[in-house]
Design a protein around this motif. Structure first.
Motif, PDB file in Angstrom:
ATOM      1  N   VAL A 146     -93.292 -51.600  36.146  1.00 33.69           N
ATOM      2  CA  VAL A 146     -91.967 -51.531  36.786  1.00 33.69           C
ATOM      3  C   VAL A 146     -91.040 -50.728  35.867  1.00 33.69           C
ATOM      4  O   VAL A 146     -90.847 -51.094  34.707  1.00 33.69           O
ATOM      5  CB  VAL A 146     -91.397 -52.951  37.001  1.00 33.69           C
ATOM      6  N   ILE A 147     -90.502 -49.643  36.395  1.00 34.57           N
ATOM      7  CA  ILE A 147     -89.728 -48.728  35.545  1.00 34.57           C
ATOM      8  C   ILE A 147     -88.307 -48.569  36.087  1.00 34.57           C
ATOM      9  O   ILE A 147     -88.117 -48.320  37.280  1.00 34.57           O
ATOM     10  CB  ILE A 147     -90.448 -47.362  35.460  1.00 34.57           C
ATOM     11  N   GLY A 148     -87.341 -48.732  35.206  1.00 34.60           N
ATOM     12  CA  GLY A 148     -85.933 -48.682  35.611  1.00 34.60           C
ATOM     13  C   GLY A 148     -85.429 -47.265  35.820  1.00 34.60           C
ATOM     14  O   GLY A 148     -86.208 -46.306  35.869  1.00 34.60           O
ATOM     15  N   ARG A 149     -84.127 -47.125  35.913  1.00 33.38           N
ATOM     16  CA  ARG A 149     -83.522 -45.820  36.190  1.00 33.38           C
ATOM     17  C   ARG A 149     -83.207 -45.085  34.881  1.00 33.38           C
ATOM     18  O   ARG A 149     -83.036 -45.697  33.844  1.00 33.38           O
ATOM     19  CB  ARG A 149     -82.237 -46.009  36.995  1.00 33.38           C
ATOM     20  N   ARG A 150     -83.145 -43.797  34.986  1.00 32.20           N
ATOM     21  CA  ARG A 150     -82.789 -42.899  33.862  1.00 32.20           C
ATOM     22  C   ARG A 150     -83.671 -43.128  32.638  1.00 32.20           C
ATOM     23  O   ARG A 150     -83.206 -43.083  31.505  1.00 32.20           O
ATOM     24  CB  ARG A 150     -81.305 -43.051  33.484  1.00 32.20           C
ATOM     25  N   VAL A 151     -84.933 -43.422  32.875  1.00 32.23           N
ATOM     26  CA  VAL A 151     -85.878 -43.516  31.755  1.00 32.23           C
ATOM     27  C   VAL A 151     -86.316 -42.098  31.426  1.00 32.23           C
ATOM     28  O   VAL A 151     -86.539 -41.283  32.321  1.00 32.23           O
ATOM     29  CB  VAL A 151     -87.081 -44.401  32.156  1.00 32.23           C
ATOM     30  N   PHE A 152     -86.397 -41.791  30.131  1.00 29.73           N
ATOM     31  CA  PHE A 152     -86.778 -40.436  29.714  1.00 29.73           C
ATOM     32  C   PHE A 152     -88.039 -40.527  28.849  1.00 29.73           C
ATOM     33  O   PHE A 152     -88.019 -41.168  27.796  1.00 29.73           O
ATOM     34  CB  PHE A 152     -85.602 -39.814  28.946  1.00 29.73           C
TER      35      PHE A 152
ATOM     36  N   GLY B 268     -86.649 -51.128  31.071  1.00 28.14           N
ATOM     37  CA  GLY B 268     -85.278 -51.228  31.575  1.00 28.14           C
ATOM     38  C   GLY B 268     -84.625 -49.859  31.742  1.00 28.14           C
ATOM     39  O   GLY B 268     -85.168 -48.833  31.306  1.00 28.14           O
ATOM     40  N   ASP B 269     -83.452 -49.863  32.335  1.00 27.62           N
ATOM     41  CA  ASP B 269     -82.700 -48.616  32.545  1.00 27.62           C
ATOM     42  C   ASP B 269     -82.401 -47.942  31.204  1.00 27.62           C
ATOM     43  O   ASP B 269     -82.221 -48.618  30.194  1.00 27.62           O
ATOM     44  CB  ASP B 269     -81.354 -48.918  33.220  1.00 27.62           C
ATOM     45  N   ASP B 270     -82.329 -46.625  31.226  1.00 33.77           N
ATOM     46  CA  ASP B 270     -81.850 -45.817  30.089  1.00 33.77           C
ATOM     47  C   ASP B 270     -82.716 -45.882  28.836  1.00 33.77           C
ATOM     48  O   ASP B 270     -82.227 -45.639  27.740  1.00 33.77           O
ATOM     49  CB  ASP B 270     -80.402 -46.214  29.726  1.00 33.77           C
TER      50      ASP B 270
ATOM     51  N   THR C 135     -90.649 -59.391  24.797  1.00 39.64           N
ATOM     52  CA  THR C 135     -89.505 -58.548  25.162  1.00 39.64           C
ATOM     53  C   THR C 135     -88.956 -57.803  23.947  1.00 39.64           C
ATOM     54  O   THR C 135     -88.857 -58.372  22.867  1.00 39.64           O
ATOM     55  CB  THR C 135     -88.384 -59.437  25.761  1.00 39.64           C
ATOM     56  N   VAL C 136     -88.624 -56.556  24.162  1.00 36.28           N
ATOM     57  CA  VAL C 136     -87.889 -55.778  23.163  1.00 36.28           C
ATOM     58  C   VAL C 136     -86.453 -55.712  23.697  1.00 36.28           C
ATOM     59  O   VAL C 136     -86.221 -55.166  24.773  1.00 36.28           O
ATOM     60  CB  VAL C 136     -88.495 -54.362  23.006  1.00 36.28           C
ATOM     61  N   GLY C 137     -85.535 -56.335  22.958  1.00 38.09           N
ATOM     62  CA  GLY C 137     -84.174 -56.533  23.483  1.00 38.09           C
ATOM     63  C   GLY C 137     -83.403 -55.248  23.743  1.00 38.09           C
ATOM     64  O   GLY C 137     -83.748 -54.177  23.213  1.00 38.09           O
ATOM     65  N   ASP C 138     -82.351 -55.375  24.518  1.00 36.64           N
ATOM     66  CA  ASP C 138     -81.498 -54.231  24.877  1.00 36.64           C
ATOM     67  C   ASP C 138     -81.070 -53.451  23.630  1.00 36.64           C
ATOM     68  O   ASP C 138     -80.677 -54.045  22.625  1.00 36.64           O
ATOM     69  CB  ASP C 138     -80.213 -54.719  25.559  1.00 36.64           C
ATOM     70  N   GLY C 139     -81.142 -52.148  23.716  1.00 39.24           N
ATOM     71  CA  GLY C 139     -80.627 -51.285  22.648  1.00 39.24           C
ATOM     72  C   GLY C 139     -81.444 -51.296  21.365  1.00 39.24           C
ATOM     73  O   GLY C 139     -81.012 -50.721  20.367  1.00 39.24           O
ATOM     74  N   ALA C 140     -82.618 -51.947  21.377  1.00 40.71           N
ATOM     75  CA  ALA C 140     -83.440 -51.975  20.153  1.00 40.71           C
ATOM     76  C   ALA C 140     -84.080 -50.606  19.936  1.00 40.71           C
ATOM     77  O   ALA C 140     -84.202 -49.802  20.873  1.00 40.71           O
ATOM     78  CB  ALA C 140     -84.504 -53.051  20.263  1.00 40.71           C
ATOM     79  N   ARG C 141     -84.499 -50.345  18.667  1.00 42.58           N
ATOM     80  CA  ARG C 141     -85.160 -49.070  18.362  1.00 42.58           C
ATOM     81  C   ARG C 141     -86.453 -49.338  17.612  1.00 42.58           C
ATOM     82  O   ARG C 141     -86.486 -50.137  16.676  1.00 42.58           O
ATOM     83  CB  ARG C 141     -84.237 -48.197  17.527  1.00 42.58           C
TER      84      ARG C 141
ATOM     85  N   LYS D 247     -82.678 -52.782  28.263  1.00 43.35           N
ATOM     86  CA  LYS D 247     -81.978 -51.525  28.592  1.00 43.35           C
ATOM     87  C   LYS D 247     -81.715 -50.713  27.326  1.00 43.35           C
ATOM     88  O   LYS D 247     -81.416 -51.274  26.278  1.00 43.35           O
ATOM     89  CB  LYS D 247     -80.649 -51.850  29.254  1.00 43.35           C
ATOM     90  N   GLY D 248     -81.832 -49.399  27.452  1.00 38.26           N
ATOM     91  CA  GLY D 248     -81.450 -48.497  26.362  1.00 38.26           C
ATOM     92  C   GLY D 248     -82.321 -48.597  25.113  1.00 38.26           C
ATOM     93  O   GLY D 248     -81.860 -48.263  24.027  1.00 38.26           O
ATOM     94  N   VAL D 249     -83.559 -49.019  25.277  1.00 39.66           N
ATOM     95  CA  VAL D 249     -84.467 -49.119  24.114  1.00 39.66           C
ATOM     96  C   VAL D 249     -85.023 -47.719  23.797  1.00 39.66           C
ATOM     97  O   VAL D 249     -85.294 -46.935  24.703  1.00 39.66           O
ATOM     98  CB  VAL D 249     -85.623 -50.091  24.432  1.00 39.66           C
ATOM     99  N   VAL D 250     -85.180 -47.428  22.488  1.00 44.39           N
ATOM    100  CA  VAL D 250     -85.822 -46.168  22.084  1.00 44.39           C
ATOM    101  C   VAL D 250     -87.151 -46.514  21.419  1.00 44.39           C
ATOM    102  O   VAL D 250     -87.178 -47.307  20.482  1.00 44.39           O
ATOM    103  CB  VAL D 250     -84.947 -45.392  21.079  1.00 44.39           C
ATOM    104  N   VAL D 251     -88.239 -45.946  21.923  1.00 40.87           N
ATOM    105  CA  VAL D 251     -89.547 -46.161  21.289  1.00 40.87           C
ATOM    106  C   VAL D 251     -90.000 -44.800  20.757  1.00 40.87           C
ATOM    107  O   VAL D 251     -90.293 -43.880  21.525  1.00 40.87           O
ATOM    108  CB  VAL D 251     -90.577 -46.750  22.275  1.00 40.87           C
ATOM    109  N   SER D 252     -90.037 -44.690  19.431  1.00 41.46           N
ATOM    110  CA  SER D 252     -90.267 -43.377  18.808  1.00 41.46           C
ATOM    111  C   SER D 252     -91.734 -42.954  18.861  1.00 41.46           C
ATOM    112  O   SER D 252     -92.616 -43.773  19.146  1.00 41.46           O
ATOM    113  CB  SER D 252     -89.809 -43.417  17.352  1.00 41.46           C
ATOM    114  N   ALA D 253     -91.954 -41.710  18.505  1.00 42.01           N
ATOM    115  CA  ALA D 253     -93.278 -41.098  18.658  1.00 42.01           C
ATOM    116  C   ALA D 253     -94.378 -41.924  17.999  1.00 42.01           C
ATOM    117  O   ALA D 253     -94.250 -42.354  16.858  1.00 42.01           O
ATOM    118  CB  ALA D 253     -93.243 -39.706  18.046  1.00 42.01           C
TER     119      ALA D 253
END
Ligand SMILES: CC(C)(COP(=O)(O)OP(=O)(O)OC[C@H]1O[C@@H](n2cnc3c(N)ncnc32)[C@H](O)[C@@H]1OP(=O)(O)O)[C@@H](O)C(=O)NCCC(=O)NCCS
Length: 237
Positions: free
Chosen positions: A73-79, A95-97, A138-144, A123-129
């Motif tokens: 399940v994939i949210g919106r504005r995922v890059f 999550g989104d973003d 769960t990886v919480g909102d805004g985590a990196r 939401k807004g999680v960044v998973v690096s290369a």
């Protein structure tokens, strides 16, 4: 459909300094192509056309190097930047973003069908290369998540996790003070023993709140898994 596509293109232009025009993004970003195809695959999957879903995913993988299970399940504005080597498992939720770089795995460590085996990104999680996030937590909102990290347990919202196995990066004292000041008007390095006690109580309450929300989320998932098992059993009968 076109609205979501516009949104996806806009978020890539915003997050990738190398992206120049909408047309370039539309035609040259495999992460975007993989996500569009995943929507088709997911729609098939949800309507019970499981093979069609898997087949569309397979074609998408062939074309983009990104493997996303149609059940994810994939949210919106995922890059998904660069894309190649990204693997996203069946029960993953994004999550989104969120931003995901090349070589990321959102994978499982359990072989039990019907259970939540893959992670949920807030939401807004960044998973690096190259990072691997493995398990149904769960990886919480805004985590990196740092590049090449291997994350095997919950990550609190806003935290940064690096290394193998993943460890939380300590926030600097300045960042901590800022956070505490903004939230409670109490700075942690003051000498007043009452304030110190109050601060430790506040910290403890925050930890408990976090643990409680993790537990609630787990129970919700277990209930959902139980319900789907019962429905499957009913259908078989
Ligand atoms: C993880 C990341 C998001 C953290 O950024 P940040 O919050 O600004 O944190 P910093 O870069 O200040 O690093 C904090 C600490 O973690 C360490 N760290 C950062 N990334 C790390 C990694 N991948 N592995 C191990 N340690 C890492 C830093 O050395 C630093 O340690 P120190 O406090 O002992 O000096 C960022 O470092 C990162 O990895 N971005 C990669 C993005 C990417 O994948 N780009 C590819 C594009 S093609």
């Amino acid at each position: 459909m076109f609205e979501r596509l516009r949104e996806d293109i806009a978020c890539i232009l915003e997050r990738d300094p190398a992206a120049r025009t909408r047309f370039e993004v539309l035609t040259c970003y495999p992460g975007l192509h993989a996500l569009v195809m995943q929507r088709w695959a997911h729609a098939c999957w949800m309507r019970g056309h499981k093979w069609a879903g898997r087949f569309i995913s397979h074609i998408a993988r062939f074309l983009t190097g990104v493997e996303i299970h149609p059940g994810a399940v994939i949210g919106r504005r995922v890059f998904i930047d660069h894309g190649m080597g990204v693997v996203i498992g069946e029960t993953a939720e994004i999550g989104d973003d969120c931003t995901i770089y090349q070589g990321v795995t959102l994978g499982g460590t359990s072989l039990y069908r019907g259970t939540k085996r893959h992670p949920t990104l807030g939401k807004g999680v960044v998973v690096s290369a190259g990072a691997k996030v493995l398990g149904g937590f769960t990886v919480g909102d805004g985590a990196r998540v740092g590049s090449n990290a291997v994350v095997l347990k919950e990550v609190p919202a806003g935290a940064t996790v690096v290394g193998v196995p993943g460890r939380l990066v300590e926030q600097s004292l300045a960042e901590k003070e800022k956070a505490h000041f903004a939230a409670y008007g109490v700075a942690p390095n003051q000498d007043d023993p009452y304030l110190k006690t109050l601060q430790s109580l506040v910290d403890h309450a925050q930890e408990l709140e976090q643990a409680l929300s993790v537990l609630t989320e787990k129970m919700r998932r277990m209930e959902a898994a139980e319900r789907s098992k019962t429905e499957q059993l009913r259908a078989i009968k």
